[in-house]
Design a protein around this motif. Structure first.
Motif, PDB file in Angstrom:
ATOM      1  N   ASP A 132      42.584  29.973  -0.887  1.00  0.00           N
ATOM      2  CA  ASP A 132      43.443  28.923  -1.428  1.00  0.00           C
ATOM      3  C   ASP A 132      43.395  27.638  -0.623  1.00  0.00           C
ATOM      4  N   ASN A 133      42.662  27.626   0.509  1.00  0.00           N
ATOM      5  CA  ASN A 133      42.450  26.386   1.264  1.00  0.00           C
ATOM      6  C   ASN A 133      41.063  25.794   1.023  1.00  0.00           C
ATOM      7  N   GLY A 134      40.298  26.414   0.095  1.00  0.00           N
ATOM      8  CA  GLY A 134      38.980  25.891  -0.251  1.00  0.00           C
ATOM      9  C   GLY A 134      37.827  26.465   0.547  1.00  0.00           C
ATOM     10  N   GLN A 135      38.104  27.330   1.523  1.00  0.00           N
ATOM     11  CA  GLN A 135      37.039  27.939   2.304  1.00  0.00           C
ATOM     12  C   GLN A 135      36.275  28.970   1.451  1.00  0.00           C
ATOM     13  N   VAL A 136      34.941  28.887   1.500  1.00  0.00           N
ATOM     14  CA  VAL A 136      34.097  29.877   0.834  1.00  0.00           C
ATOM     15  C   VAL A 136      33.837  30.988   1.849  1.00  0.00           C
ATOM     16  N   MET A 137      34.431  32.147   1.628  1.00  0.00           N
ATOM     17  CA  MET A 137      34.446  33.220   2.605  1.00  0.00           C
ATOM     18  C   MET A 137      33.502  34.352   2.209  1.00  0.00           C
ATOM     19  N   THR A 138      32.962  35.022   3.226  1.00  0.00           N
ATOM     20  CA  THR A 138      32.170  36.236   3.034  1.00  0.00           C
ATOM     21  C   THR A 138      32.626  37.272   4.052  1.00  0.00           C
ATOM     22  N   GLU A 184      33.071  38.797   9.285  1.00  0.00           N
ATOM     23  CA  GLU A 184      33.561  37.864   8.274  1.00  0.00           C
ATOM     24  C   GLU A 184      33.224  36.454   8.720  1.00  0.00           C
ATOM     25  N   THR A 185      32.852  35.587   7.782  1.00  0.00           N
ATOM     26  CA  THR A 185      32.606  34.197   8.133  1.00  0.00           C
ATOM     27  C   THR A 185      32.778  33.293   6.927  1.00  0.00           C
ATOM     28  N   ALA A 186      33.153  32.055   7.190  1.00  0.00           N
ATOM     29  CA  ALA A 186      33.178  31.021   6.154  1.00  0.00           C
ATOM     30  C   ALA A 186      31.814  30.342   6.147  1.00  0.00           C
ATOM     31  N   ILE A 187      31.210  30.190   4.976  1.00  0.00           N
ATOM     32  CA  ILE A 187      29.890  29.566   4.911  1.00  0.00           C
ATOM     33  C   ILE A 187      29.939  28.179   4.264  1.00  0.00           C
ATOM     34  N   GLY A 188      31.133  27.703   3.997  1.00  0.00           N
ATOM     35  CA  GLY A 188      31.260  26.374   3.408  1.00  0.00           C
ATOM     36  C   GLY A 188      32.664  26.162   2.892  1.00  0.00           C
ATOM     37  N   SER A 189      32.850  25.072   2.188  1.00  0.00           N
ATOM     38  CA  SER A 189      34.165  24.781   1.622  1.00  0.00           C
ATOM     39  C   SER A 189      33.998  23.950   0.359  1.00  0.00           C
ATOM     40  N   VAL A 190      35.023  23.978  -0.481  1.00  0.00           N
ATOM     41  CA  VAL A 190      35.042  23.185  -1.710  1.00  0.00           C
ATOM     42  C   VAL A 190      36.390  22.501  -1.822  1.00  0.00           C
ATOM     43  N   GLY A 249      22.113  38.261  -0.910  1.00  0.00           N
ATOM     44  CA  GLY A 249      21.860  38.325   0.522  1.00  0.00           C
ATOM     45  C   GLY A 249      22.796  39.285   1.216  1.00  0.00           C
ATOM     46  N   GLY A 250      22.818  39.190   2.538  1.00  0.00           N
ATOM     47  CA  GLY A 250      23.683  40.047   3.330  1.00  0.00           C
ATOM     48  C   GLY A 250      22.972  41.301   3.788  1.00  0.00           C
ATOM     49  N   PRO A 251      23.671  42.195   4.484  1.00  0.00           N
ATOM     50  CA  PRO A 251      25.133  42.165   4.580  1.00  0.00           C
ATOM     51  C   PRO A 251      25.716  41.114   5.524  1.00  0.00           C
ATOM     52  N   ASP A 252      25.024  40.780   6.596  1.00  0.00           N
ATOM     53  CA  ASP A 252      25.564  39.831   7.566  1.00  0.00           C
ATOM     54  C   ASP A 252      25.306  38.419   7.077  1.00  0.00           C
ATOM     55  N   CYS A 253      26.361  37.649   6.859  1.00  0.00           N
ATOM     56  CA  CYS A 253      26.218  36.305   6.304  1.00  0.00           C
ATOM     57  C   CYS A 253      26.220  35.210   7.362  1.00  0.00           C
ATOM     58  N   ASN A 254      26.146  35.575   8.636  1.00  0.00           N
ATOM     59  CA  ASN A 254      26.022  34.552   9.658  1.00  0.00           C
ATOM     60  C   ASN A 254      24.690  33.828   9.524  1.00  0.00           C
ATOM     61  N   GLU A 255      24.669  32.569   9.932  1.00  0.00           N
ATOM     62  CA  GLU A 255      23.479  31.730   9.753  1.00  0.00           C
ATOM     63  C   GLU A 255      22.256  32.308  10.447  1.00  0.00           C
ATOM     64  N   ASP A 256      22.434  32.913  11.619  1.00  0.00           N
ATOM     65  CA  ASP A 256      21.302  33.438  12.380  1.00  0.00           C
ATOM     66  C   ASP A 256      21.018  34.910  12.076  1.00  0.00           C
ATOM     67  N   ALA A 261      27.524  24.564 -11.938  1.00  0.00           N
ATOM     68  CA  ALA A 261      27.711  25.625 -10.950  1.00  0.00           C
ATOM     69  C   ALA A 261      26.970  25.261  -9.669  1.00  0.00           C
ATOM     70  N   ARG A 262      27.490  25.748  -8.531  1.00  0.00           N
ATOM     71  CA  ARG A 262      26.907  25.397  -7.242  1.00  0.00           C
ATOM     72  C   ARG A 262      26.540  26.644  -6.451  1.00  0.00           C
ATOM     73  N   ALA A 263      25.643  26.446  -5.503  1.00  0.00           N
ATOM     74  CA  ALA A 263      25.240  27.506  -4.578  1.00  0.00           C
ATOM     75  C   ALA A 263      25.547  27.035  -3.163  1.00  0.00           C
ATOM     76  N   VAL A 264      26.334  27.806  -2.433  1.00  0.00           N
ATOM     77  CA  VAL A 264      26.679  27.511  -1.045  1.00  0.00           C
ATOM     78  C   VAL A 264      26.062  28.604  -0.188  1.00  0.00           C
ATOM     79  N   SER A 265      25.245  28.219   0.790  1.00  0.00           N
ATOM     80  CA  SER A 265      24.524  29.220   1.573  1.00  0.00           C
ATOM     81  C   SER A 265      24.944  29.182   3.031  1.00  0.00           C
ATOM     82  N   SER A 266      24.658  30.278   3.730  1.00  0.00           N
ATOM     83  CA  SER A 266      25.048  30.389   5.132  1.00  0.00           C
ATOM     84  C   SER A 266      24.223  29.491   6.041  1.00  0.00           C
ATOM     85  N   ASP A 267      23.136  28.907   5.525  1.00  0.00           N
ATOM     86  CA  ASP A 267      22.373  27.955   6.339  1.00  0.00           C
ATOM     87  C   ASP A 267      22.789  26.509   6.083  1.00  0.00           C
TER      88      ASP A 267
END
Length: 400
Positions: A180-186, A192-198, A216-223, A239-245
């Protein structure tokens, strides 16, 4: 706000596109009548939202989880819609044993695949199976929804406010949502990590962005493994695509809605909605930035666990829901291997079971049925029918 760290108003004019979009989102979050499911509705119209079933454009929404249902137009499986609709053969139901027991909800009872049942404190309108946990979404006290992670005994482990039900990847290891704060969570097992926001600012009680699919996954960290979360808009944006990179871009060329995605980069999308509510779309290959195929005969919805087939619904259907679904070869988008259609029946929710059968609900004459359909041509009934209204399904299949 807690997160699942252990996995695991409207615009002044209502265009056909807006109506189709609203139905799509309604289908993914069916019966969450206190939540803003429809860009043309507010809380005062909640009882109408409940009756706006799965839209032809959305899931599932032009599909959003889940999802779409255009209400402005009527359609059926025999309407050729300008030569778009294929010939459908009515299927009979086999009484043979189903391929496997599915996970499903019935009221507040969680029916598990091993035959056990667990009583829950709440009734969830959408749910996914995440490892040995259930992630269920229900209506909340405000605009947003409440999504809860439950252990195998039905105890709530974590709770968060989300804009829609969670999306889950094709291996069942990773979930995604928009907070509800706009964070795109995985989240995945142990992380757990946020990979972006809207930006969630929107007129009235409109939900601006929802999570439709994740690959992708399971680990959504950038590295690590990397993930892509696909987001659907209720503000007439692509529609949009938000990626961990760090990439935040359109999901596919011309994609208005995303239904599903696979780990090898295939995405099922809607690209066109005309003034009559007919839709076109197809499977987009992100690795080649090209469509595998495009079609106006079906809405291309969820992929099978092995990616070889997809669930196809009519490209347009009325507000009661689709009258048929088909299992279609994902290679060409044309070859049906099984379908379900009966006079006077409507199809409610649907999803794939882990062993490759489609579990779906169907309504006729005041009764809801829980059905299974396989790519081998079998269609079976899984449970005793239950009485209910046409907008309140007695069963809710759980997605894996």
């Amino acid at each position: 706000m807690n997160h699942p760290t252990d996995p695991t108003n409207p615009a002044p004019d209502e265009s056909a596109w807006e109506v189709a979009m609203s139905r799509d989102f309604d289908a993914r979050v069916r019966d969450l009548h206190e939540a803003p499911l429809d860009i043309t509705s507010v809380k005062g119209k909640a009882h109408k939202i409940k009756r706006n079933r799965r839209a032809a454009v959305a899931g599932g929404v032009l599909g959003v989880a889940a999802i779409v249902t255009p209400i402005a137009v009527l359609a059926n499986s025999t309407d050729d819609a300008g030569g778009r609709s294929p010939e459908f053969v009515e299927q009979t139901t086999d009484t043979a044993a189903p391929p496997a027991n599915p996970d499903y909800l019935q009221g507040t009872t969680w029916h598990q695949a091993d035959g056990d049942t667990v009583e829950l404190d709440h009734e969830y309108q959408q749910a996914v199976q995440w490892g040995d946990r259930l992630v269920g979404t229900r209506s909340g006290p405000e605009v947003y929804l409440v999504t809860e992670v439950l252990d195998e005994d039905g105890n709530v482990i974590e709770s968060m406010n989300t804009t829609s039900p969670v999306a889950i990847n094709d291996t069942g290891t990773t979930i995604a949502w928009v907070e509800d704060n706009g964070q795109v969570m995985t989240a995945w097992d142990g992380g757990e990590t946020a990979i972006g926001s809207v930006e969630l600012a929107a007129p009235g009680e409109t939900i601006a962005w929802t999570a439709a699919a994740i690959s992708g996954g399971p680990d959504c960290n950038e590295d690590a493994d990397g993930c892509v979360v696909y987001l659907n808009s209720n503000l007439d944006e692509d529609a949009r695509a938000v990626s961990s990179d760090g990439i935040n871009d359109i999901a596919a060329d011309g994609a208005k809605r995303v239904f599903d995605s696979t780990s090898d980069g295939a995405v099922s999308v809607v690209t066109e909605v005309d003034d009559f509510g007919d839709t076109c779309g197809g499977i987009y290959e992100t690795q080649t930035s090209a469509f595998r195929f495009e079609t106006c005969d079906y809405q291309v919805q969820q992929f099978s666990p092995n990616g070889d087939f997809f669930i196809g619904t009519q490209s347009q259907f009325d507000g009661a829901g689709p009258s048929r679904i088909a299992l279609v070869d994902a290679a060409d988008g044309q070859t049906e291997v099984n379908s379900f259609e009966r006079d006077g029946w409507i199809v409610g929710d649907w999803t794939w079971s882990p062993d490759g059968a489609v579990i779906f609900t169907a309504y006729e004459g005041g009764r809801w049925h829980l059905m299974a359909m396989t790519v081998d041509g079998d269609t079976t009934e899984l449970a005793e029918p239950v009485r209910g209204d046409d907008f309140a399904t007695g069963f809710r299949p759980i997605r894996h």
